[in-house]
Design a protein around this motif. Structure first.
Motif, PDB file in Angstrom:
ATOM      1  N   LEU A   1       9.827  20.684 -15.286  1.00 49.51           N
ATOM      2  CA  LEU A   1      11.126  20.484 -14.638  1.00 49.51           C
ATOM      3  C   LEU A   1      11.820  21.825 -14.423  1.00 49.51           C
ATOM      4  N   GLY A   2      11.666  22.720 -15.392  1.00 55.53           N
ATOM      5  CA  GLY A   2      12.233  24.058 -15.241  1.00 55.53           C
ATOM      6  C   GLY A   2      11.643  24.782 -14.047  1.00 55.53           C
TER       7      GLY A   2
ATOM      8  N   VAL B   1      10.342  23.422 -11.371  1.00 59.42           N
ATOM      9  CA  VAL B   1      10.853  22.780 -10.149  1.00 59.42           C
ATOM     10  C   VAL B   1      12.251  23.295  -9.818  1.00 59.42           C
ATOM     11  N   CYS B   2      13.108  23.388 -10.832  1.00 60.66           N
ATOM     12  CA  CYS B   2      14.477  23.891 -10.618  1.00 60.66           C
ATOM     13  C   CYS B   2      14.465  25.334 -10.117  1.00 60.66           C
ATOM     14  N   VAL B   3      13.616  26.166 -10.728  1.00 58.93           N
ATOM     15  CA  VAL B   3      13.548  27.572 -10.332  1.00 58.93           C
ATOM     16  C   VAL B   3      13.003  27.699  -8.904  1.00 58.93           C
TER      17      VAL B   3
ATOM     18  N   THR C   1      13.171  25.461  -6.499  1.00 54.69           N
ATOM     19  CA  THR C   1      14.220  24.986  -5.584  1.00 54.69           C
ATOM     20  C   THR C   1      15.299  26.043  -5.415  1.00 54.69           C
ATOM     21  N   SER C   2      15.639  26.704  -6.510  1.00 54.24           N
ATOM     22  CA  SER C   2      16.623  27.779  -6.459  1.00 54.24           C
ATOM     23  C   SER C   2      16.167  28.898  -5.527  1.00 54.24           C
TER      24      SER C   2
ATOM     25  N   THR D   1      24.913  26.526  -6.058  1.00 61.78           N
ATOM     26  CA  THR D   1      23.901  25.527  -6.426  1.00 61.78           C
ATOM     27  C   THR D   1      22.600  26.198  -6.845  1.00 61.78           C
TER      28      THR D   1
ATOM     29  N   LEU E   1      20.966  25.995 -10.547  1.00 59.65           N
ATOM     30  CA  LEU E   1      19.613  25.461 -10.683  1.00 59.65           C
ATOM     31  C   LEU E   1      18.720  26.442 -11.438  1.00 59.65           C
TER      32      LEU E   1
ATOM     33  N   ALA F   1      19.699  26.154 -15.050  1.00 62.99           N
ATOM     34  CA  ALA F   1      19.191  24.916 -15.649  1.00 62.99           C
ATOM     35  C   ALA F   1      17.681  24.997 -15.874  1.00 62.99           C
ATOM     36  N   GLY F   2      16.970  25.507 -14.883  1.00 57.93           N
ATOM     37  CA  GLY F   2      15.525  25.648 -15.015  1.00 57.93           C
ATOM     38  C   GLY F   2      15.155  26.600 -16.133  1.00 57.93           C
TER      39      GLY F   2
END
Length: 254
Positions: free
Chosen positions: A14-15, A17-19, A21-22, A59, A63, A66-67
């Motif tokens: 998940l981390g 994916v967040c990175v 997307t960032s 955002t 992200l 969070a990642g």
């Protein structure tokens, strides 16, 4: 609290994916109007926050925070990280949040501000703490890749890895290849920060403002890209450590 290997893998994934997307959002800021018109060679990344589509910057940064937090938790649960590395990597996450929470100076809308000064402080915290955390994470495993490198296990106090259903062996989490990759990312990040540091220090004798002495936007983006790559290398280490873990009572290197 006991966290199973599947949960650790899920946090790391998940981390990532967040990175990812960032990174995509940051890239879009460079090609979509109105932010595409910004001179990215001179303007800092956080300048995007002052534009009409500044929410994209906010955002993307949150992200990334969070990642990074998810990857930090996953890596910590494998038993790889010691206290100094955890603190430094947590400071990276806090720094990213602070960059969003406190707006940078708006030179076209009133000039310097307290918020801008705090923003600059958190930027510095983020830029420095990530490479520091990466190097601190890798250092023990570069010195002692496996317990076999110790002359005697009794020579050093044991620091046991956090439980993830089955204990994690030091030979599994202390992957020298992963540790070297993370250390390389940390060293490269510090190298990218060197021109910015030089511009800051040399201002006193050159008389040239530090943000004008170098193409600040270029160096900041290069630094950011290398640091994000280092975060992904940390995630890779967490995934490898979880997948290759073996039942053992081995301890972290002293």
């Amino acid at each position: 609290m006991r966290i199973g290997p599947r949960t650790v893998l899920a946090l790391a994934a998940l981390g990532v994916v967040c990175v990812a997307t960032s990174l995509t959002l940051f890239a879009l800021l460079h090609v979509l109007p109105p932010s595409a018109s910004l001179d990215w060679t001179r303007r800092t990344i956080s300048q995007y926050a002052l534009l009409p589509n500044g929410w994209v910057f906010d955002t993307a940064t949150l992200l990334l925070a969070a990642g990074s937090a998810g990857i930090l938790i996953a890596l910590h649960r494998t038993g790889v990280l010691r206290r100094g590395a955890v603190i430094a990597l947590a400071a990276w996450v806090v720094g990213l949040i602070g960059v969003v929470w406190f707006q940078k100076h708006s030179w076209s809308g009133g000039g310097p501000s307290i918020s801008g000064d705090i923003h600059r402080f958190f930027s510095l915290v983020a830029f420095v703490s990530l490479p520091a955390g990466a190097l601190l994470a890798a250092a023990p495993w570069l010195r002692h890749p496996t317990p076999a490198t110790h002359a005697s296990a009794a020579q050093a106090p044991a620091v046991h890895a956090p439980a993830v259903h089955a204990p994690v062996s030091a030979s599994a989490v202390g992957d020298p290849r992963a540790a070297r990759s993370v250390a390389l990312g940390g060293a490269a990040s510090l190298l990218c920060f060197t021109p910015i540091l030089y511009a800051l220090i040399s201002q006193s004798w050159t008389g040239v403002r530090w943000w004008q002495a170098i193409p600040l936007g270029t160096f900041e983006r290069l630094l950011g890209l290398v640091e994000v790559t280092t975060v992904l290398l940390l995630a890779w280490w967490a995934i490898r450590a979880t997948r290759t873990r073996q039942p053992s009572t081995d301890s972290l290197p002293a």
